[in-house]
Design a protein around this motif. Structure first.
Motif, PDB file in Angstrom:
ATOM      1  N   TYR A  59       0.827  -1.211   0.000  1.00  0.00           N
ATOM      2  CA  TYR A  59       0.000   0.000   0.000  1.00  0.00           C
ATOM      3  C   TYR A  59       0.860   1.260   0.000  1.00  0.00           C
ATOM      4  N   LEU A  60       1.930   1.220   0.789  1.00  0.00           N
ATOM      5  CA  LEU A  60       2.794   2.408   0.817  1.00  0.00           C
ATOM      6  C   LEU A  60       3.488   2.620  -0.522  1.00  0.00           C
ATOM      7  N   GLY A  61       3.887   1.534  -1.189  1.00  0.00           N
ATOM      8  CA  GLY A  61       4.529   1.658  -2.492  1.00  0.00           C
ATOM      9  C   GLY A  61       5.855   2.390  -2.398  1.00  0.00           C
ATOM     10  N   ALA A  62       6.117   3.226  -3.403  1.00  0.00           N
ATOM     11  CA  ALA A  62       7.366   4.001  -3.452  1.00  0.00           C
ATOM     12  C   ALA A  62       7.212   5.225  -2.568  1.00  0.00           C
ATOM     13  N   LEU A  63       7.634   5.102  -1.336  1.00  0.00           N
ATOM     14  CA  LEU A  63       7.513   6.194  -0.373  1.00  0.00           C
ATOM     15  C   LEU A  63       8.597   7.230  -0.610  1.00  0.00           C
ATOM     16  N   SER A  64       8.216   8.489  -0.491  1.00  0.00           N
ATOM     17  CA  SER A  64       9.186   9.564  -0.665  1.00  0.00           C
ATOM     18  C   SER A  64      10.087   9.648   0.565  1.00  0.00           C
ATOM     19  N   ILE A  65      11.344  10.029   0.348  1.00  0.00           N
ATOM     20  CA  ILE A  65      12.274  10.111   1.474  1.00  0.00           C
ATOM     21  C   ILE A  65      11.941  11.274   2.399  1.00  0.00           C
ATOM     22  N   SER A  66      11.088  12.170   1.959  1.00  0.00           N
ATOM     23  CA  SER A  66      10.696  13.308   2.795  1.00  0.00           C
ATOM     24  C   SER A  66       9.421  13.031   3.585  1.00  0.00           C
ATOM     25  N   ALA A  67       8.852  11.811   3.483  1.00  0.00           N
ATOM     26  CA  ALA A  67       7.611  11.487   4.187  1.00  0.00           C
ATOM     27  C   ALA A  67       7.852  11.446   5.695  1.00  0.00           C
ATOM     28  N   LYS A  68       6.921  11.986   6.461  1.00  0.00           N
ATOM     29  CA  LYS A  68       7.001  12.026   7.922  1.00  0.00           C
ATOM     30  C   LYS A  68       6.216  10.861   8.520  1.00  0.00           C
ATOM     31  N   TRP A  69       6.665  10.431   9.706  1.00  0.00           N
ATOM     32  CA  TRP A  69       6.045   9.296  10.380  1.00  0.00           C
ATOM     33  C   TRP A  69       4.601   9.587  10.742  1.00  0.00           C
ATOM     34  N   THR A  70       4.311  10.779  11.204  1.00  0.00           N
ATOM     35  CA  THR A  70       2.942  11.096  11.624  1.00  0.00           C
ATOM     36  C   THR A  70       1.968  10.983  10.450  1.00  0.00           C
ATOM     37  N   ASP A  71       2.393  11.462   9.277  1.00  0.00           N
ATOM     38  CA  ASP A  71       1.508  11.381   8.108  1.00  0.00           C
ATOM     39  C   ASP A  71       1.322   9.931   7.669  1.00  0.00           C
ATOM     40  N   VAL A  72       2.405   9.162   7.648  1.00  0.00           N
ATOM     41  CA  VAL A  72       2.308   7.763   7.237  1.00  0.00           C
ATOM     42  C   VAL A  72       1.497   6.958   8.239  1.00  0.00           C
ATOM     43  N   ARG A  73       1.636   7.243   9.523  1.00  0.00           N
ATOM     44  CA  ARG A  73       0.874   6.524  10.545  1.00  0.00           C
ATOM     45  C   ARG A  73      -0.620   6.728  10.364  1.00  0.00           C
ATOM     46  N   ASP A  74      -1.052   7.977  10.181  1.00  0.00           N
ATOM     47  CA  ASP A  74      -2.484   8.241   9.991  1.00  0.00           C
ATOM     48  C   ASP A  74      -2.997   7.548   8.729  1.00  0.00           C
ATOM     49  N   LYS A  75      -2.165   7.531   7.704  1.00  0.00           N
ATOM     50  CA  LYS A  75      -2.555   6.890   6.454  1.00  0.00           C
ATOM     51  C   LYS A  75      -2.732   5.378   6.633  1.00  0.00           C
ATOM     52  N   LEU A  76      -1.826   4.752   7.368  1.00  0.00           N
ATOM     53  CA  LEU A  76      -1.918   3.309   7.606  1.00  0.00           C
ATOM     54  C   LEU A  76      -3.081   2.955   8.512  1.00  0.00           C
ATOM     55  N   LEU A  77      -3.313   3.736   9.575  1.00  0.00           N
ATOM     56  CA  LEU A  77      -4.436   3.457  10.473  1.00  0.00           C
ATOM     57  C   LEU A  77      -5.775   3.585   9.768  1.00  0.00           C
ATOM     58  N   GLU A  78      -5.858   4.535   8.873  1.00  0.00           N
ATOM     59  CA  GLU A  78      -7.106   4.707   8.125  1.00  0.00           C
ATOM     60  C   GLU A  78      -7.378   3.525   7.205  1.00  0.00           C
ATOM     61  N   LYS A  79      -6.293   2.969   6.619  1.00  0.00           N
ATOM     62  CA  LYS A  79      -6.462   1.872   5.665  1.00  0.00           C
ATOM     63  C   LYS A  79      -6.542   0.508   6.350  1.00  0.00           C
ATOM     64  N   PHE A  80      -5.749   0.289   7.391  1.00  0.00           N
ATOM     65  CA  PHE A  80      -5.640  -1.036   8.011  1.00  0.00           C
ATOM     66  C   PHE A  80      -6.096  -1.030   9.461  1.00  0.00           C
ATOM     67  N   GLY A  81      -7.051  -0.190   9.794  1.00  0.00           N
ATOM     68  CA  GLY A  81      -7.541  -0.147  11.175  1.00  0.00           C
ATOM     69  C   GLY A  81      -8.184  -1.441  11.607  1.00  0.00           C
ATOM     70  N   ASP A  82      -8.858  -2.137  10.675  1.00  0.00           N
ATOM     71  CA  ASP A  82      -9.529  -3.397  11.030  1.00  0.00           C
ATOM     72  C   ASP A  82      -8.555  -4.548  11.205  1.00  0.00           C
ATOM     73  N   GLN A  83      -7.350  -4.413  10.696  1.00  0.00           N
ATOM     74  CA  GLN A  83      -6.358  -5.484  10.814  1.00  0.00           C
ATOM     75  C   GLN A  83      -5.434  -5.291  12.011  1.00  0.00           C
TER      76      GLN A  83
ATOM     77  N   ALA B 219      10.083   0.980   4.692  1.00  0.00           N
ATOM     78  CA  ALA B 219       9.725   1.719   3.478  1.00  0.00           C
ATOM     79  C   ALA B 219      10.646   2.917   3.269  1.00  0.00           C
ATOM     80  N   ILE B 220      10.919   3.656   4.339  1.00  0.00           N
ATOM     81  CA  ILE B 220      11.780   4.838   4.188  1.00  0.00           C
ATOM     82  C   ILE B 220      13.218   4.413   3.903  1.00  0.00           C
ATOM     83  N   THR B 221      13.624   3.264   4.468  1.00  0.00           N
ATOM     84  CA  THR B 221      14.962   2.740   4.171  1.00  0.00           C
ATOM     85  C   THR B 221      15.077   2.345   2.702  1.00  0.00           C
ATOM     86  N   ASP B 222      14.048   1.688   2.187  1.00  0.00           N
ATOM     87  CA  ASP B 222      14.060   1.328   0.764  1.00  0.00           C
ATOM     88  C   ASP B 222      14.077   2.569  -0.113  1.00  0.00           C
ATOM     89  N   ALA B 223      13.309   3.592   0.288  1.00  0.00           N
ATOM     90  CA  ALA B 223      13.311   4.829  -0.500  1.00  0.00           C
ATOM     91  C   ALA B 223      14.687   5.495  -0.490  1.00  0.00           C
TER      92      ALA B 223
END
Length: 618
Positions: free
Chosen positions: A288-312, A358-362
Motif C-alpha cells: 500500500y505504501l509503495g514508493a515512499l518519498s524520502i521526505s515522508a514524515k512518520w505522523t503522516d504515514v501513521r495516519d494513512k496506515l491506520l485509516e487503511k488497516f484499522g480493522d487489521q 519503506a523509508i529505508t528502501d526509499a
C-alpha cells in the motif's frame, strides 16, 4: 539342600563330612564355619596323605589331579601312588580347557548368617550350593543354537524380567533341567545377558507406548477444558482431577511436564498463526505504501496506515470502540471458530517497522540513483580526459621541455576535446599539458645524462663552439637517443658549457679579488707606514719585495696603492677637523688630545682597515 553326615571321623577334630545332592562329599568346620570340597588333613588316612592324587570339581563334575606328573583324569584312580593316563571324554579329546593345568586353590564357602544360629552338633547341616543335577534329568541338544533357545525358553517360563540379576535368576531356575542346556557357565551368562537386553528393550518399548497413549489421552482431555496460553497447572488440576486420563498419569511431576509440553505446542500453534496473519498484514501495508518519498514524515504515514488497516490491528488496538477488547479479558477455548485472538494482527510497533523499512528502501533507491548518475558523470569526464590526452599525444612531437601553455593554447582552443574538458571536476587541460611536458622533460633529461656519461667514458670534451653534427654523430655511435630530441639536448649541453665557463671566470675573479684584498691589507701594515704624500715611484722598490705584490700584475697593484693613499689622505683630513673642533670646546682638550693621540690614531687606522675589507677594485 543339606547332605548326610558320614561316620568314622575323629571326635576330637572339628571337621565334619557331608554329601551334596549330586553325591559329592564336602567338609565343614564347626569352629571356623568354613566349608571346603577338599578333604582336610585331619580326616585323611595315612595312605591318603601319601597319595599324589587330589580331587577337584569343574562345573559340578569331579576330576583328579596328579601333583607329580601334572596330569588330570575324570576317573577315580585305583592306585593312589601310581600315575594314571588321563581319560578322554566321549566324542572328543578330554576337556582339558575345563580342567586346570596346575593345582587350583582351595575352594571355601562361608555358611549363611541364618545357619550360624543352628545347632553345632553332629546333626547340624551347613548350606551347600547346588552344583549338579541328576544326569538322567538333562536334555542333550545337537547345536549350541538349540541349547540357547531351550535356555531362553526356560527363562521365559520362569517369568524372568529385565531388572533381575544373575543371582536372583539362579535361585529361581537352578532346579530346572533346561538350566543345564548350555554346558559352561560363561555360555549361560552370555545367553542370560542377551535375554535380559532383549527383555529390557521390549519393556522399554512397552513403557514408551504406554506413555504415548497416556500423553494422547491427557492432551485430548486438555482440549476439552476452557484453558488458554495463560492458564497454569493448578487450574487444570482443579478442573480435571477426577478424569480418568488425568488419574492415569502416575505422578504429579509427569502431569506438570505433560501440561508444559501441551502449552508449548499451543504456543507454537498460536505463534505460527499469529506470524502468518501478521506477515500477510505487513505485506499488504508495504504494498500500500509503495514508493515512499524520502521526505515522508512518520505522523503522516501513521495516519494513512491506520485509516487503511484499522480493522487489521490487534483487537486491543482497534480504533472502533465496539471492536476493541480490554487487555484484562483473555480468550478461552482457542479451538472455537468464534473466538477472537486479542494478539492477532498488527501493532503500532509493526506500523513503525513498516514505515522504517519503506523509508529505508526509499533512501536506498535514491542513493542508488545518485550513485548511478555520479558514475555516469565520472565516465563522461574520464572519456573527455582520454580524448584530450589523445590530443596531447598528437602534438607531443612539437613539444620541448621549454614549451609553454600560452604557445600551445592557440592551437587547441577551438578543438572539441578541449571544450568538453572545460568546467568538469578533476584535472584541467592546463594541468594535463604540464604533466605531458614534465614527462617529456624527464625523458630528455635521462637521455642527456646518458649522453654525458658516454662522453666522460670516451673522453669527449664538449665546448661552446663544438659543432652540432659532431655531437649527433657521437650520440648515434654510443647512445640510443631519439633524433628528434637532439636539438634540445645539444642546446642544453651548450648552455651547460656556457654556465661552466661563466663559473670558471667568476671563480678566477673571486681569486683575484682575494689577492688584491690581501695586497691592500699588506700596504696598511707596512712599516714605516704610508703617508698621504707617499708616491708610487718612491715606494715601488719597497713594495715590489712583498710576496703579495709578486702574485699580481703592476697595474693592478698601482691601482690598489692609489686607493690606499686616497684613504690615508681622507683619514688625515678627518683627524685635523676633529682636533680643531675639540680645541675650540675646551682649553685643556689639547693636552688630553696629546695624551691619547697615539692610541686614537691606532684605533682609527684599524677601523679604516676593517671598513675597507672586501672593497672591490674598479
Amino acid at each position: 539342600m543339606n547332605g548326610t553326615a558320614l561316620g568314622g571321623q575323629d571326635p576330637v577334630t572339628a571337621w565334619v563330612e557331608y554329601t551334596s545332592p549330586d553325591g559329592r562329599a564336602y567338609f565343614y568346620n564347626r569352629d571356623t564355619k568354613v566349608t571346603t570340597w577338599e578333604k582336610p588333613d585331619e580326616l585323611k588316612t595315612q595312605q591318603e596323605r601319601d597319595s599324589v592324587w587330589k580331587e577337584y570339581a569343574k562345573d559340578g563334575r569331579p576330576y583328579w589331579y596328579n601333583t607329580q606328573t601334572k596330569q588330570s583324569t575324570w576317573t577315580r584312580p585305583d592306585v593312589p601312588n601310581q600315575p594314571i593316563k588321563p581319560l578322554e571324554a566321549p566324542g572328543s579329546r578330554m576337556d582339558l580347557d575345563r580342567v586346570p593345568s596346575r593345582q587350583p586353590s582351595m575352594q571355601r564357602r562361608e555358611p549363611s548368617r541364618s545357619r550360624r544360629s543352628a545347632s553345632r552338633g553332629p546333626r547340624s547341616r551347613p548350606p551347600v550350593p547346588a552344583t549338579t543335577l541328576d544326569s538322567r534329568s538333562r536334555h542333550e541338544y545337537k547345536t549350541i543354537e538349540e541349547a540357547e533357545h531351550a535356555f531362553t525358553s526356560m527363562l521365559k517360563r520362569h517369568n524372568v524380567r529385565g531388572d533381575w540379576s544373575w543371582e536372583k535368576m539362579l535361585r529361581a531356575v537352578v532346579n530346572d533341567p533346561d538350566y543345564r542346556a548350555l554346558k559352561t557357565l560363561p555360555e549361560r551368562k552370555n545367553a542370560f545377558q542377551r535375554y535380559i537386553t532383549a527383555v529390557r528393550e521390549t519393556e522399554l518399548e512397552q513403557h514408551r507406548e504406554e506413555q504415548r497413549k497416556q500423553r494422547t489421552e491427557f492432551f485430548a482431555l486438555l482440549d476439552t477444558l476452557p484453558i488458554s496460553e495463560y492458564t497454569r497447572f493448578p487450574k487444570v488440576k482443579h478442573l480435571a482431577h477426577e478424569h480418568k486420563a488425568f488419574c492415569a498419569i502416575p505422578s504429579n511431576k509427569e502431569r506438570v511436564e505433560l501440561f508444559d509440553a501441551y502449552v508449548d505446542e499451543l504456543l507454537e500453534k498460536l505463534g505460527g498463526e499469529r506470524r502468518r496473519v501478521r506477515a500477510q498484514c505487513v505485506r499488504d501495508a508495504t504494498e500500500y505504501l509503495g514508493a515512499l518519498s524520502i521526505s515522508a514524515k512518520w505522523t503522516d504515514v501513521r495516519d494513512k496506515l491506520l485509516e487503511k488497516f484499522g480493522d487489521q490491528m490487534m483487537p486491543i488496538l482497534h480504533l472502533n470502540p465496539e471492536k476493541r477488547m480490554p487487555m484484562d479479558i483473555l480468550y478461552f477455548g482457542v479451538r472455537d471458530k468464534d473466538t477472537v485472538d486479542p494478539e492477532s494482527g498488527l501493532s503500532m510497533l509493526d506500523l513503525l517497522d513498516i514505515y522504517e523499512h519503506a523509508i529505508t528502501d526509499a533512501e536506498r533507491l535514491e542513493s542508488d540513483r545518485r550513485k548511478h548518475e555520479k558514475d555516469k558523470v565520472y565516465r563522461q569526464q574520464r572519456q573527455a580526459r582520454d580524448a584530450f590526452r589523445q590530443l596531447l599525444n598528437e602534438h607531443v612531437k612539437e613539444f620541448t621541455p621549454s614549451t609553454t601553455w600560452s604557445e600551445f593554447y592557440p592551437q587547441i582552443k577551438h578543438h572539441t576535446a578541449y571544450t568538453e574538458m572545460l568546467g568538469q571536476s578533476g584535472s584541467t587541460p592546463q594541468e594535463m599539458f604540464w604533466d605531458a611536458i614534465e614527462e617529456l622533460s624527464d625523458e630528455m633529461y635521462n637521455e642527456r645524462k646518458q649522453l654525458e656519461s658516454a662522453m666522460r667514458s670516451h673522453n669527449f670534451h664538449m665546448h661552446v663552439d663544438t659543432a652540432f653534427d659532431k655531437v649527433c654523430e657521437f650520440a648515434q655511435s654510443h647512445c640510443k637517443i631519439d633524433a628528434k630530441h637532439m636539438d634540445y639536448i645539444y642546446e642544453q649541453l651548450v648552455i651547460k658549457c656556457k654556465r661552466r665557463e661563466e663559473e670558471d671566470d667568476e671563480r678566477k675573479q673571486r681569486h683575484k679579488r682575494r689577492l688584491l684584498d690581501t695586497f691592500k691589507y699588506a700596504l696598511y701594515d707596512l712599516c714605516p707606514e704610508l703617508t698621504p704624500d707617499s708616491k708610487w715611484d718612491t715606494e715601488c722598490a719597497r713594495i715590489s719585495r712583498m710576496a703579495e705584490y709578486k702574485a699580481l700584475d703592476e697595474n693592478a697593484c698601482r691601482e690598489v696603492f692609489d686607493q690606499v693613499i686616497e684613504r690615508t689622505k681622507e683619514r688625515a683630513e678627518r683627524k685635523r677637523r676633529d682636533s680643531g673642533s675639540k680645541r675650540e670646546r675646551s682649553p685643556d682638550a689639547g693636552a688630553a688630545d696629546k695624551r691619547s693621540k697615539h692610541g686614537v690614531d691606532k684605533c682609527e687606522d684599524r677601523g679604516s682597515s676593517d671598513l675597507e675589507e672586501g672593497e672591490m677594485v674598479g
